[in-house]
Scaffold this motif. Structure first.
Motif, short mmCIF file in Angstrom:
data_model
loop_
_atom_site.label_atom_id
_atom_site.label_comp_id
_atom_site.label_asym_id
_atom_site.label_seq_id
_atom_site.Cartn_x
_atom_site.Cartn_y
_atom_site.Cartn_z
N THR A 257 1.02 -1.13 0.09
CA THR A 257 -0.03 0.02 0.02
C THR A 257 0.89 1.22 0.10
O THR A 257 1.57 1.41 1.23
CB THR A 257 -0.90 0.04 1.29
OG1 THR A 257 -1.69 -1.12 1.31
CG2 THR A 257 -1.94 1.23 1.31
N PRO A 258 0.82 1.95 -1.09
CA PRO A 258 1.92 3.01 -1.21
C PRO A 258 0.97 4.15 -0.41
O PRO A 258 -0.12 4.21 -0.15
CB PRO A 258 1.69 3.76 -2.74
CG PRO A 258 0.54 3.02 -3.20
CD PRO A 258 0.52 1.55 -2.32
N GLY A 259 2.04 5.14 0.14
CA GLY A 259 1.41 6.26 1.02
C GLY A 259 2.54 7.51 1.23
O GLY A 259 3.86 6.98 0.93
N ILE A 260 2.31 8.30 2.20
CA ILE A 260 3.14 9.17 2.44
C ILE A 260 3.03 9.67 4.02
O ILE A 260 1.83 9.50 4.46
CB ILE A 260 3.06 10.65 1.39
CG1 ILE A 260 4.19 11.62 1.67
CG2 ILE A 260 1.65 10.96 2.00
CD1 ILE A 260 3.91 12.65 0.63
N SER A 261 4.13 10.04 4.67
CA SER A 261 4.11 10.43 5.91
C SER A 261 3.56 11.74 6.23
O SER A 261 3.47 12.53 5.14
CB SER A 261 5.38 10.04 6.76
OG SER A 261 6.40 11.32 6.25
N LYS A 262 3.16 12.10 7.28
CA LYS A 262 2.95 13.54 7.47
C LYS A 262 3.73 14.48 7.33
O LYS A 262 3.52 15.64 6.74
CB LYS A 262 2.03 13.66 8.81
CG LYS A 262 1.45 15.13 9.01
CD LYS A 262 0.58 15.11 10.40
CE LYS A 262 -0.11 16.57 10.62
NZ LYS A 262 -0.92 16.37 11.74
N LYS A 263 5.09 14.05 7.88
CA LYS A 263 6.22 14.82 7.87
C LYS A 263 6.59 15.31 6.40
O LYS A 263 6.66 16.45 5.79
CB LYS A 263 7.36 14.39 8.32
CG LYS A 263 8.68 14.91 8.61
CD LYS A 263 9.71 14.33 9.10
CE LYS A 263 11.10 15.00 9.25
NZ LYS A 263 11.62 15.22 7.57
N GLU A 264 6.50 14.22 5.57
CA GLU A 264 6.85 14.52 4.02
C GLU A 264 5.95 15.30 3.44
O GLU A 264 5.93 16.08 2.57
CB GLU A 264 7.16 12.96 3.22
CG GLU A 264 7.26 13.39 1.79
CD GLU A 264 7.77 12.10 1.14
OE1 GLU A 264 8.02 11.91 0.13
OE2 GLU A 264 7.85 10.81 1.79
N ALA A 265 4.49 15.01 3.75
CA ALA A 265 3.35 15.59 3.19
C ALA A 265 3.47 17.30 3.60
O ALA A 265 3.10 18.14 2.61
CB ALA A 265 2.22 15.33 3.45
N THR A 266 3.81 17.63 4.76
CA THR A 266 3.72 18.78 5.24
C THR A 266 5.08 19.49 4.46
O THR A 266 5.05 20.74 4.33
CB THR A 266 4.16 18.90 6.79
OG1 THR A 266 2.98 18.37 7.45
CG2 THR A 266 4.24 20.54 7.37
N GLU A 267 6.19 18.63 4.43
CA GLU A 267 7.21 19.37 3.73
C GLU A 267 7.16 19.79 2.28
O GLU A 267 7.52 20.91 1.69
CB GLU A 267 8.54 18.59 3.86
CG GLU A 267 9.16 18.69 5.11
CD GLU A 267 10.24 17.59 5.19
OE1 GLU A 267 10.27 16.72 4.25
OE2 GLU A 267 10.71 17.37 6.29
N PHE A 268 6.24 18.97 1.56
CA PHE A 268 5.78 19.22 0.42
C PHE A 268 5.02 20.44 0.00
O PHE A 268 5.18 21.37 -0.86
CB PHE A 268 5.07 18.12 -0.42
CG PHE A 268 4.53 18.22 -1.76
CD1 PHE A 268 5.03 18.25 -2.78
CD2 PHE A 268 3.21 18.74 -1.75
CE1 PHE A 268 4.48 18.42 -4.18
CE2 PHE A 268 2.35 18.90 -2.92
CZ PHE A 268 3.25 18.59 -4.18
N ILE A 269 4.19 20.55 0.98
CA ILE A 269 3.23 21.71 0.98
C ILE A 269 3.90 23.02 1.16
O ILE A 269 3.65 24.00 0.78
CB ILE A 269 1.90 21.56 2.13
CG1 ILE A 269 1.17 20.21 1.76
CG2 ILE A 269 1.30 22.54 2.32
CD1 ILE A 269 -0.08 20.01 2.52
N GLU A 270 4.79 22.98 2.06
CA GLU A 270 5.71 24.20 2.43
C GLU A 270 6.53 24.72 1.13
O GLU A 270 6.80 25.65 0.80
CB GLU A 270 6.47 23.87 3.67
CG GLU A 270 5.62 23.91 4.79
CD GLU A 270 6.53 23.28 6.03
OE1 GLU A 270 7.77 23.11 5.94
OE2 GLU A 270 6.24 23.45 7.34
N GLU A 271 7.18 23.54 0.53
CA GLU A 271 8.07 23.87 -0.54
C GLU A 271 7.10 24.36 -1.81
O GLU A 271 7.67 25.33 -2.63
CB GLU A 271 9.02 22.93 -0.99
CG GLU A 271 9.97 22.28 -0.01
CD GLU A 271 10.92 23.54 0.30
OE1 GLU A 271 11.17 24.40 -0.72
OE2 GLU A 271 11.08 23.98 1.57
N THR A 272 6.34 23.60 -2.02
CA THR A 272 5.40 24.02 -3.15
C THR A 272 4.67 25.50 -3.00
O THR A 272 4.35 26.14 -3.89
CB THR A 272 4.30 22.80 -3.40
OG1 THR A 272 5.11 21.67 -3.42
CG2 THR A 272 3.54 23.05 -4.77
N SER A 273 4.25 25.84 -1.85
CA SER A 273 3.55 26.99 -1.48
C SER A 273 4.72 28.32 -1.84
O SER A 273 4.18 29.28 -2.46
CB SER A 273 3.30 27.17 0.18
OG SER A 273 2.40 26.37 0.43
#
Length: 280
Positions: A72-88
């Motif tokens: 089951t592929p997925g992402i951690s909350k830490k990685e998702a948060t970092e992605f949102i911060e960088e993409t913002s």
């Protein structure tokens, strides 16, 4: 031909990543590599730990004669948060402002790495839900739908606003555009959706919510089930009382100052609505 462990691990990793949410028996791998099931179990233990440590996803073993392993592929909350911060940081570039309060997103949604992360994020949100098909509307939502569908390992369908002869017979609905107060039409091939299908809707940008509501109406016409919707970005100025509670956004456009070329972007409600515990 019997293989070494290093070769087995490489091939098993590739095989599992290409077939998420699919039960694969240990006997299959044992035959594929001409190895004992005990050796395969040890290999899977290595992959399970590595996948978890690297944030790739969860490898679960089901016991019994009909058991096997499911990735089951997925992402951690830490990685998702970092992605949102960088993409913002990229979303607030002044050159992205378009007439009518829209943002230029085409370049971002054409980047394979960014699309893979978006797909993993949305797949994580619905990893424990029963989803049969991903739906989007042409054209900018298509790459997001394809990415999500690949991680959930299910088909995706494309709703269109104009007829295509290659689609055959279609079902259409009229809907009120939330951003322009116009009545518009969308349609979907009769062969695209089975009755009772559980549908996840994705899109790139939600301004007034009309397109999402239109797809909900279309899903009802097929006697299918709307499970939820996730959009890459939404305009916070839409009437929050009318906003569907089953709709999630990764980003919220708080303000676009066209005169001073200033964009304010905040995280959407994705992080608060998603349960990351399975992947952490």
């Amino acid at each position: 031909m019997k293989t070494r462990r290093s070769e087995r691990l490489i091939d098993m990793t590739r095989y599992l990543l290409e077939r998420p949410h699919t039960l694969i028996s240990l006997a299959f791998f044992a035959k594929r590599f001409e190895s004992a099931k005990s050796s395969i179990s040890e290999d899977l233990g290595i992959l399970r730990r590595t996948f978890m440590i690297r944030g790739i996803g969860v490898l679960e073993t089901l016991p019994g004669a009909g058991g096997g392993v499911i990735f089951t592929p997925g992402i951690s909350k830490k990685e998702a948060t970092e992605f949102i911060e960088e993409t913002s940081k990229r979303l607030v570039e002044p050159s992205r402002i378009l007439p009518g309060g829209y943002l230029y997103l085409t370049d971002l949604l054409a980047e394979p790495d960014l699309l893979r992360t978006i797909g993993r994020m949305i797949a994580t949100q619905y990893s424990q839900s029963s989803i049969d098909v991903v739906m989007t509307v042409a054209t900018k939502g298509i790459p997001i739908a394809q990415s999500v569908a690949s991680f959930l390992n299910i088909p995706f369908v494309i709703v269109r606003r104009d007829s295509k002869i290659t689609e055959g017979s279609t079902i259409s609905v009229n809907y009120a555009s939330g951003s322009s107060d116009r009545i518009e039409k969308m349609e979907l091939s009769k062969r695209s959706l089975d009755e009772g299908s559980r549908v996840l809707v994705v899109d790139d940008f939600m301004k007034g919510g009309g397109t999402i509501n239109g797809m909900r109406s279309l899903i009802s016409e097929f006697n299918a089930i709307f499970v939820g919707a996730t959009v890459f970005a939404e305009n916070i100025k839409m009437d929050q009382e009318l906003r569907d509670k089953n709709v999630t956004s990764i980003f919220k456009v708080e303000n676009i100052d066209t005169n001073n070329k200033i964009i304010r972007i905040d995280p959407g409600d994705y992080l608060t609505k998603t349960d990351f515990s399975y992947f952490e």
